[in-house]
Design an enzyme around this catalytic site. Structure first.
Site, PDB file in Angstrom:
ATOM      1  CG  HIS A   1      -2.569  -2.298   9.751  1.00  0.00           C
ATOM      2  ND1 HIS A   1      -2.520  -1.548   8.596  1.00  0.00           N
ATOM      3  CD2 HIS A   1      -1.944  -3.480   9.469  1.00  0.00           C
ATOM      4  CE1 HIS A   1      -1.878  -2.238   7.662  1.00  0.00           C
ATOM      5  NE2 HIS A   1      -1.529  -3.413   8.164  1.00  0.00           N
TER       6      HIS A   1
ATOM      7  CD  GLN B   1      -1.072   0.119   3.764  1.00  0.00           C
ATOM      8  OE1 GLN B   1      -1.554  -0.960   4.115  1.00  0.00           O
ATOM      9  NE2 GLN B   1      -1.297   1.263   4.404  1.00  0.00           N
TER      10      GLN B   1
ATOM     11  CG  ASN C   1       0.515  -6.250   6.851  1.00  0.00           C
ATOM     12  OD1 ASN C   1      -0.376  -5.454   6.567  1.00  0.00           O
ATOM     13  ND2 ASN C   1       1.415  -5.999   7.782  1.00  0.00           N
TER      14      ASN C   1
ATOM     15  CB  CYS D   1      -4.579  -0.851   5.961  1.00  0.00           C
ATOM     16  SG  CYS D   1      -5.503   0.123   7.184  1.00  0.00           S
TER      17      CYS D   1
END
Length: 483
Positions: A428, A289, A448, A295
């Site tokens: 997050h 990102q 992630n 996120c």
């Protein structure tokens, strides 16, 4: 030299205010020093003590508290260690005011050797406060002394901050170890394509890198740890800088329409003991990102990609950028919430591919002339604070979760099962793609969106816990539906 003349009564001492509890996103700020409770004797206050008295029992005027706060603000921006010392600063002032600096300072002044780029505020009291207080007492007949002293000290602090790296060099980086760390930094910077605006900035980043390396090595040397830390693309950032640029953008609405999953009757014992949706081909490769606070879009899109695969056996990389540009409920690179992203996809009639609407790393104008390739029918929220409920959901499809990604161990995670202390303020969003057990410890598998240099090629294993869960990950989770 006495702190208080015997002919004058020592000022009354009173309790200091207690600092409020801090959240994981706040920098640690230890109190300057502890004041004795009200009613302390004059002897405790230092009335009959000499220079060697316990500085923790010194009562300094309120303007010195403000001086300490201002000094901390200045030092917060300085290089990690400086060859200038408080002795130098106080001595310069003493010379200007014709005071015997050796008598005033004695053993009570301190250096800035423990000052970090992102360390807790400088511990300027009690010793600095004691020195400054003595100077103030020595010049009490001149009413303007206090303000002049404060101005001079702050000016000198700024001069120290502007000194070249040759003057303000890190004391820890000396000899063979310094050369080794410098070479590691150069190799790391080349690997991650890092460049800096000035030699001073590069020197500062080297010092942060050195601190990060020391933190990593200290953790990895601990016996019986379940995870290791390592260098990644964030290694030249302080934890405060990391929090400001890469987390804090998970923004659930204050009031939300939760949609509980209809799987409360599923018996956990009937579920597979381990599961990894990567092995089923249901997970797209790791994405990055960048510094955009997106996120929420990455975790939502990742879950839609997996849900679409499980429904059609076709794995398609979809567009996060379309959500960032076109979802007006969420805030693009300033943050958002996966549930709102799911709502947008439903109302928009679908989402397009990453190839058709590629990621740019910043918010732009919405391009509405894109084909809608993948549709969803809605979404469901998982029962809050229940590891079993999350396990039931993950057994069906990958699930997006909110998590505290600002923790320093989370930032520097390399491998193993993250466990131990972790903040629980969700800032997050990630995707849970499986679970298992290793060495008797149950864990989740997380995807992630920080690129492959972080973690296990972009993935993480994190301890499975009930209640709020590790890093608060059981508190906010959901997944899209396709039928």
């Amino acid at each position: 030299m006495r702190l208080f003349p015997t002919s004058r009564k020592a000022p009354a001492l009173g309790p200091r205010n207690v600092q409020p509890a801090r959240t994981c996103s706040q920098a640690r700020s230890p109190a300057f020093f502890q004041i004795p409770q009200a009613g302390a004797s004059a002897k405790d206050a230092g009335e009959s003590s000499d220079v060697g008295l316990d500085p923790r029992r010194v009562h300094a005027p309120k303007h010195l508290d403000r001086l300490a706060a201002n000094a901390n603000q200045v030092f917060h921006a300085l290089p990690r260690r400086s060859l200038f010392s408080w002795n130098f600063i106080i001595a310069a002032f003493a010379k200007n005011r014709h005071v015997d600096a050796e008598e005033v300072i004695a053993e009570e002044s301190i250096t800035g050797d423990n000052v970090g780029v992102d360390s807790p505020p400088l511990r300027v009291g009690p010793k600095l406060k004691l020195s400054v207080y003595k100077l103030t007492r020595a010049s009490a007949k001149q009413s303007s002394m206090a303000s002049n002293m404060i101005a001079l000290i702050l000016i000198l602090l700024v001069v120290v901050g502007a000194a070249p790296f040759a003057i303000a060099r890190p004391a820890a980086l000396e000899g063979d170890r310094a050369l080794e760390i410098k070479n590691m930094f150069e190799d790391w910077a080349a690997k991650h394509d890092k460049s800096y605006s000035s030699d001073w900035e590069k020197a500062r980043r080297l010092m942060v890198f050195s601190d990060t390396l020391a933190y990593i090595e200290k953790h990895n040397a601990q016996p019986n740890t379940t995870f290791t830390l390592g260098l990644n693309k964030f290694s030249d950032l302080t934890n405060a800088e990391f929090r400001a640029n890469y987390v804090g953008k998970f923004k659930p609405p204050r009031y939300q329409d939760r949609r509980p999953a209809k799987d409360v009757d599923v018996d956990v014992s009937s579920l597979p003991t381990s599961l990894d949706w990567r092995q089923e081909g249901a997970v797209t490769p790791i994405k990055d990102q960048g510094q955009c606070g997106s996120c929420w879009a990455f975790s939502a899109i990742a879950s839609i990609e997996s849900a679409h695969f499980l429904a059609t056996k076709e794995l398609v990389s979809l567009s996060e950028q379309q959500l960032i540009d076109c979802d007006t409920v969420d805030q693009g690179c300033q943050g958002g919430f996966p549930d709102d992203a799911f709502k947008f996809v439903v109302e928009n009639g679908g989402v397009t591919t990453e190839e058709a609407y590629p990621y740019t790393g910043f918010a732009g104008s919405c391009n509405t002339n894109k084909n809608k390739v993948v549709e969803i029918t809605g979404y469901k929220d998982v029962t809050k604070d229940s590891a079993d409920a999350l396990m039931k959901a993950v057994s069906k499809t990958p699930v997006t979760v909110g998590i505290c990604g600002s923790d320093q161990n989370f930032q520097n995670y390399r491998s193993g099962i993250l466990s131990g202390q972790c903040c629980n303020s969700r800032d997050h969003a990630v995707l849970v793609i499986g679970y298992g057990t290793e060495g008797g410890m149950p864990y989740w598998i997380i995807k992630n969106s920080w690129g492959t240099s972080w973690g296990e090629d972009g993935f993480m294993k994190i301890k499975k816990k009930d209640g709020e869960g590790m890093c608060g990950m059981n508190g906010q989770s959901s997944y899209p539906t396709t039928s």
